[in-house]
Design an enzyme around this catalytic site. Sequence first.
Site, mmCIF file in Angstrom:
data_model
loop_
_atom_site.group_PDB
_atom_site.id
_atom_site.type_symbol
_atom_site.label_atom_id
_atom_site.label_comp_id
_atom_site.label_asym_id
_atom_site.label_seq_id
_atom_site.Cartn_x
_atom_site.Cartn_y
_atom_site.Cartn_z
ATOM 1 N N HIS A 175 41.487 47.876 25.375
ATOM 2 C CA HIS A 175 41.723 47.219 26.669
ATOM 3 C C HIS A 175 42.753 47.978 27.508
ATOM 4 C CE1 HIS A 175 39.138 43.768 26.298
ATOM 5 N NE2 HIS A 175 39.654 43.448 25.128
ATOM 6 N N ASP A 231 43.872 44.413 20.301
ATOM 7 C CA ASP A 231 42.615 43.738 19.995
ATOM 8 C C ASP A 231 41.429 44.535 20.522
ATOM 9 O OD1 ASP A 231 43.612 43.124 22.619
ATOM 10 O OD2 ASP A 231 42.026 41.631 22.825
ATOM 11 N N GLU A 232 40.264 44.250 19.984
ATOM 12 C CA GLU A 232 38.991 44.766 20.498
ATOM 13 C C GLU A 232 39.064 46.260 20.859
ATOM 14 O OE1 GLU A 232 37.055 40.675 22.257
ATOM 15 O OE2 GLU A 232 38.217 41.884 23.658
ATOM 16 N N VAL A 233 39.394 47.056 19.867
ATOM 17 C CA VAL A 233 39.454 48.504 20.082
ATOM 18 C C VAL A 233 38.023 49.042 19.970
ATOM 19 C CG1 VAL A 233 40.600 50.658 19.439
ATOM 20 C CG2 VAL A 233 41.742 48.468 19.024
#
Length: 564
Positions: A175, A231-233
């Site tokens: 992100h 998060d959410e790599v």
Amino acid sequence: MAFPRNQKLNLLRLTVLLIVALAGIKFIFRDSVTLDLHKHMSKDNDFWGKAGEEKEAANPQSQALELSAVKVTGPKEDAKKQLSKDFSTTEMRLVHLDLKGAAPKVSYLKQVFPLLSKLGANGILVEYEDMFPFKGELETLKSPYAYSEDDIEKIQQLAALNKLEVVPLVQTFGHVEFILKHDKYRYLREVERFPNSLNPHVPDTLSLLKSILSQVMDKHSHSSWIHIGADEVFHLGEGMDSKNWISRSNGDVGTMYLNHIKEVVNFIVNQYKGLQVLMWDDMLRKISVGAIQESGIATHASPVLWFYSPDFDTEKIGNFISKYAESGFKSVWFASAFKGTTGPAQGWTPLNYHLKNQLSWLKVIQAMSKFPFIKFQGIALTGWQRYDHYSVLCELLPVGIPSLAICLQTLVNGGFTEATKKKILDMLGFQSINLEKSTCDGNGAFPGSEVYRMVEQINGQLKESIAKALEEESAIQGWFSPYHRKHQFGNPRNLENFGSKVLKVHEDWENFIQNFRSQLESIYFPDTVEEWMEENVNPYMDRLREFVRDYKEIIRLNAKPKAL
């Protein structure tokens, strides 16, 4: 008494030997101290850089105290001490301010912070992204409407006045579109085509993050926590550098992830003494306990478990809590949502959906006695403003305040009772709440209540009223079709049968929109106002405006022949 000549010579030799011995002892002692200092600096420098990196010349008087500067853009490494506060017996309730879209003016935050405190919040989780006043090499990252340094200071002062702990959130892995969208940093992408995630194998990635973190934390010396995102790599392991690393080291994506997080965490805890680290937990869920233990991140970081659905599996959450306790984490945080999780273009907040999410989290919180080896420290109520840097805006903050009030008060009171409901109504200035319909009766008396009411009207009436005015009138279909408008011909006698009605609808909505724009401008910067209008108002108003423009033009032509 006179000494014989040979005794004098012996005494002289003894004196010289004594002087030489003392000088030798002093020299050895000096070298020992210097060596100890060198060892201390080398140990601290293991993270900062390897042998051969460029060093800045140091002042001889402070050489033992000042660590060398990181190459490229890294900050000086003088350890700073954060203001120490004791939260050991405090359960934190942080309200998330997602500033990557629709960042409010400080004047609006001044109005909102007292309400947050009154509702039961004791902190704010501030995700600055491009709204932070980055400077120097990082100035490229900031929005044209970014807060000033004075604004950042003012936000913290206002928070302190309302007993709200400020926790900055800086994304350090995934992100990071606000960074990687710039040509200057394109080479730091994990996958060249996508600006989502950083490449952890390029040395400049860590140097850049050090500079970003330092600029943010230097402006938050009173904060007890920093949230590093993580998060959410997306696409981690798909870049060529990552594939080569996996092949060369016989590693895996989980280890690669932990290696990077360890570097970031070590930088923070060494640079800012006493600062505690928070991180989203989703990337940890599939990584083994052994790998997490080996990384050592549990010593200084706490996972923030996030689940936003109304009826999530609490047993599944319990399994994660057990895993993190076994991994060595001393404390754990949770994250619910009060808005921004029910669709990327959601314009109106579904109250019951978010209430049920809090009730599910309450079950988990009330069962924490089952996990004696890990402490529940707090919960963040997230209020996402965009799903990512490139998506449209979700619900505006004033639209989400009734939901936030319900969520906070439910957590504070351990449930949503009639007494809780009454307290919420009194604080917000409403007469009643319909959870299923997500509506509130009454004008409202909270900061931004005018925007709340006007968005409700736009959401529920604008599209329908214009469609009704332009599509349900048979005279329009018969005497003012798209063909008539294209060739600019029509009979004023027929046109005037529907013209006054359409003109009245147009006038009423234009007056309403003008007032609404003024309300938005009192809270938001011009880019937010324009974006929201273009996404939610103009698609309908432009259709009405074009109709009125054509109508007035054809009336002016006074029944002339059809234009060829």
